[in-house]
Design a protein around this motif. Structure first.
Motif, short mmCIF file in Angstrom:
data_model
loop_
_atom_site.label_atom_id
_atom_site.label_comp_id
_atom_site.label_asym_id
_atom_site.label_seq_id
_atom_site.Cartn_x
_atom_site.Cartn_y
_atom_site.Cartn_z
N LEU A 63 0.83 -1.20 0.00
CA LEU A 63 0.00 0.00 0.00
C LEU A 63 0.86 1.25 0.00
CD1 LEU A 63 -2.78 -1.03 2.54
CD2 LEU A 63 -3.07 -0.63 0.10
N LYS A 64 1.89 1.25 0.82
CA LYS A 64 2.77 2.43 0.88
C LYS A 64 3.52 2.62 -0.43
CE LYS A 64 3.40 2.23 5.90
NZ LYS A 64 4.34 1.95 7.01
N LYS A 65 3.96 1.51 -1.04
CA LYS A 65 4.75 1.58 -2.27
C LYS A 65 3.95 2.14 -3.43
CE LYS A 65 7.63 -1.30 -5.30
NZ LYS A 65 8.18 -2.67 -5.51
N PHE A 66 2.68 1.76 -3.53
CA PHE A 66 1.88 2.12 -4.69
C PHE A 66 0.83 3.19 -4.41
CE2 PHE A 66 3.38 -2.20 -5.66
CZ PHE A 66 4.00 -1.96 -6.89
N ARG A 67 0.91 3.86 -3.26
CA ARG A 67 -0.14 4.81 -2.93
C ARG A 67 -0.18 6.01 -3.87
NH1 ARG A 67 3.86 5.68 0.92
NH2 ARG A 67 4.55 7.83 1.24
N GLU A 88 -15.37 -24.51 5.52
CA GLU A 88 -16.37 -25.29 6.27
C GLU A 88 -15.77 -25.80 7.58
OE1 GLU A 88 -19.37 -25.59 5.70
OE2 GLU A 88 -19.79 -25.42 3.56
N PRO A 89 -16.63 -25.93 8.63
CA PRO A 89 -18.04 -25.59 8.62
C PRO A 89 -18.31 -24.13 8.99
CG PRO A 89 -17.52 -26.71 10.65
CD PRO A 89 -16.25 -26.70 9.84
N ALA A 90 -17.48 -23.54 9.86
CA ALA A 90 -17.71 -22.15 10.28
C ALA A 90 -16.37 -21.51 10.65
CB ALA A 90 -18.67 -22.09 11.45
N ASP A 91 -15.43 -21.63 9.73
CA ASP A 91 -14.07 -21.18 10.01
C ASP A 91 -13.61 -20.27 8.88
OD1 ASP A 91 -11.65 -20.95 11.26
OD2 ASP A 91 -10.88 -22.90 10.64
N SER A 92 -12.45 -19.67 9.05
CA SER A 92 -11.81 -18.91 7.98
C SER A 92 -10.31 -18.93 8.22
CB SER A 92 -12.32 -17.46 7.94
OG SER A 92 -12.12 -16.80 9.17
N ARG A 93 -9.57 -18.89 7.11
CA ARG A 93 -8.12 -18.98 7.22
C ARG A 93 -7.55 -17.75 7.92
NH1 ARG A 93 -3.83 -17.51 4.01
NH2 ARG A 93 -5.20 -16.74 2.38
N ARG A 94 -8.10 -16.59 7.60
CA ARG A 94 -7.72 -15.35 8.28
C ARG A 94 -8.85 -14.93 9.21
NH1 ARG A 94 -5.55 -11.55 3.29
NH2 ARG A 94 -3.42 -12.37 3.19
N PRO A 95 -8.53 -14.27 10.32
CA PRO A 95 -9.61 -13.75 11.17
C PRO A 95 -10.47 -12.76 10.40
CG PRO A 95 -7.48 -13.64 12.29
CD PRO A 95 -7.19 -13.99 10.86
N LEU A 96 -11.76 -12.76 10.67
CA LEU A 96 -12.67 -11.84 9.99
C LEU A 96 -12.25 -10.39 10.20
CD1 LEU A 96 -15.25 -11.70 8.30
CD2 LEU A 96 -16.57 -11.70 10.42
N GLY A 97 -11.71 -10.08 11.38
CA GLY A 97 -11.31 -8.72 11.69
C GLY A 97 -10.08 -8.23 10.96
N GLU A 98 -9.45 -9.09 10.17
CA GLU A 98 -8.26 -8.62 9.44
C GLU A 98 -8.62 -7.59 8.38
OE1 GLU A 98 -4.72 -10.83 7.00
OE2 GLU A 98 -5.13 -11.48 9.04
N LEU A 99 -9.89 -7.56 7.95
CA LEU A 99 -10.30 -6.49 7.04
C LEU A 99 -10.09 -5.12 7.67
CD1 LEU A 99 -12.28 -8.97 5.95
CD2 LEU A 99 -13.23 -7.06 4.65
N THR A 100 -10.33 -5.03 8.98
CA THR A 100 -10.13 -3.76 9.67
C THR A 100 -8.67 -3.33 9.63
OG1 THR A 100 -12.05 -3.96 11.13
CG2 THR A 100 -10.20 -2.67 11.95
N GLU A 101 -7.76 -4.29 9.79
CA GLU A 101 -6.33 -3.95 9.72
C GLU A 101 -5.97 -3.42 8.34
OE1 GLU A 101 -3.82 -7.08 11.15
OE2 GLU A 101 -5.23 -7.64 12.74
N PHE A 102 -6.44 -4.08 7.30
CA PHE A 102 -6.19 -3.61 5.93
C PHE A 102 -6.79 -2.22 5.73
CE2 PHE A 102 -4.61 -7.65 5.04
CZ PHE A 102 -4.22 -7.79 3.71
N ALA A 103 -8.05 -2.05 6.16
CA ALA A 103 -8.75 -0.80 5.92
C ALA A 103 -8.10 0.37 6.66
CB ALA A 103 -10.21 -0.94 6.34
N ARG A 104 -7.70 0.17 7.91
CA ARG A 104 -7.07 1.25 8.67
C ARG A 104 -5.73 1.64 8.08
NH1 ARG A 104 -8.69 -0.85 14.79
NH2 ARG A 104 -10.71 0.25 14.88
N GLU A 105 -4.97 0.64 7.63
CA GLU A 105 -3.67 0.93 7.02
C GLU A 105 -3.85 1.75 5.74
OE1 GLU A 105 0.56 0.71 6.82
OE2 GLU A 105 -0.84 0.10 8.41
N ALA A 106 -4.82 1.36 4.93
CA ALA A 106 -5.07 2.08 3.69
C ALA A 106 -5.59 3.49 3.96
CB ALA A 106 -6.05 1.30 2.82
N ARG A 107 -6.52 3.61 4.93
CA ARG A 107 -7.12 4.93 5.20
C ARG A 107 -6.10 5.90 5.76
NH1 ARG A 107 -8.60 8.93 4.35
NH2 ARG A 107 -10.49 10.06 4.98
#
Length: 237
Positions: free
Chosen positions: A1-5, A21-40
């Motif tokens: 993000l910093k390189k191409f901003r 399946e059944p109710a899991d994810s490889r990354r925590p759902l909250g990792e979107l917040t980390e991406f979003a805050r870094e970009a913002r």
């Protein structure tokens, strides 16, 4: 993000939890917040959440990929808005994702909620807000336009909790978007319960009769599932 901003006017990273399946994810759902805050922090931000079924093809990982549920889809969207994101690109309804009711029906409902919030989405955050718990799983943002207010609160974790808010406003009652309920505000504060991965959007304005209702999309999803699971319909199951 910093390189191409400097390569464009808007930063628009993608972040896919890779639901399994059944109710899991490889990354925590909250990792979107980390991406979003870094970009913002670097400039104007959109974000690309996962709105497709990610097929898992790694022989070392026997888990089966799945599409996000409607609740997970809505959680991703509101994490972005609670980080002052100005836009969302739901990526993407591919041929192997179309059998999922949440992906066919969910985006249309979320678009109705975005229409209610569009003025707040482009408004600047109001820093005059205090809340508990202070947790990495709890993402909160207040937006104000004159005397109108929108408070977005997202539990990105699976554990329930009770949250408390203290606001510097004269609002006496908040209406919860889509939930057909309201909450009284006493001395600028109120509390509310959050189930795992719950989203609550509190509005100072009472919703109109055509305002989107979560009950309606939930009934649509139940009806679609019932219609699909019929004797002989092996492909859709």
């Amino acid at each position: 993000l910093k390189k191409f901003r400097c390569g464009g006017d808007i930063l628009m990273p993608d972040c896919y939890p890779n639901f399994q399946e059944p109710a899991d994810s490889r990354r925590p759902l909250g990792e979107l917040t980390e991406f979003a805050r870094e970009a913002r922090a670097l400039g104007p931000m959109w974000l690309v959440p996962q709105a497709f079924c990610w097929e898992v093809r790694d022989p070392a990982n026997p888990k089966v990929g799945r599409a996000p549920t409607f609740g997970e889809l809505r959680n991703q969207v509101y994490q972005i808005l609670a980080c002052d994101g100005k836009g969302i690109l739901l990526y993407m309804l591919t041929h192997w994702s179309q059998p999922y009711d949440s992906l066919r029906l969910g985006p249309a409902y979320l678009a109705k909620e975005m229409a209610v919030l569009k003025d707040f989405i482009i408004a600047a955050p109001d820093p005059q807000l205090d809340y508990t718990p202070k947790s990495r799983d709890f993402v909160v943002m207040l937006k104000c336009i004159g005397q109108r207010e929108a408070l977005i609160a997202v539990n990105t974790g699976k554990s329930p909790f009770r949250a408390s808010f203290k606001l510097p406003t004269a609002t006496r009652r908040y209406h919860v978007l889509g939930e057909q309920r309201s909450i009284a505000v006493n001395d600028g504060g109120f509390s509310d319960d959050f189930a795992g991965e719950a989203v609550h959007v509190y509005l100072s304005d009472a919703p109109g009769p055509d305002s989107p209702k979560l009950e309606e999309i939930e009934n649509q999803l139940k009806a679609a599932a019932a219609a699909r699971h019929t004797p002989g319909n092996l492909i859709a199951i």
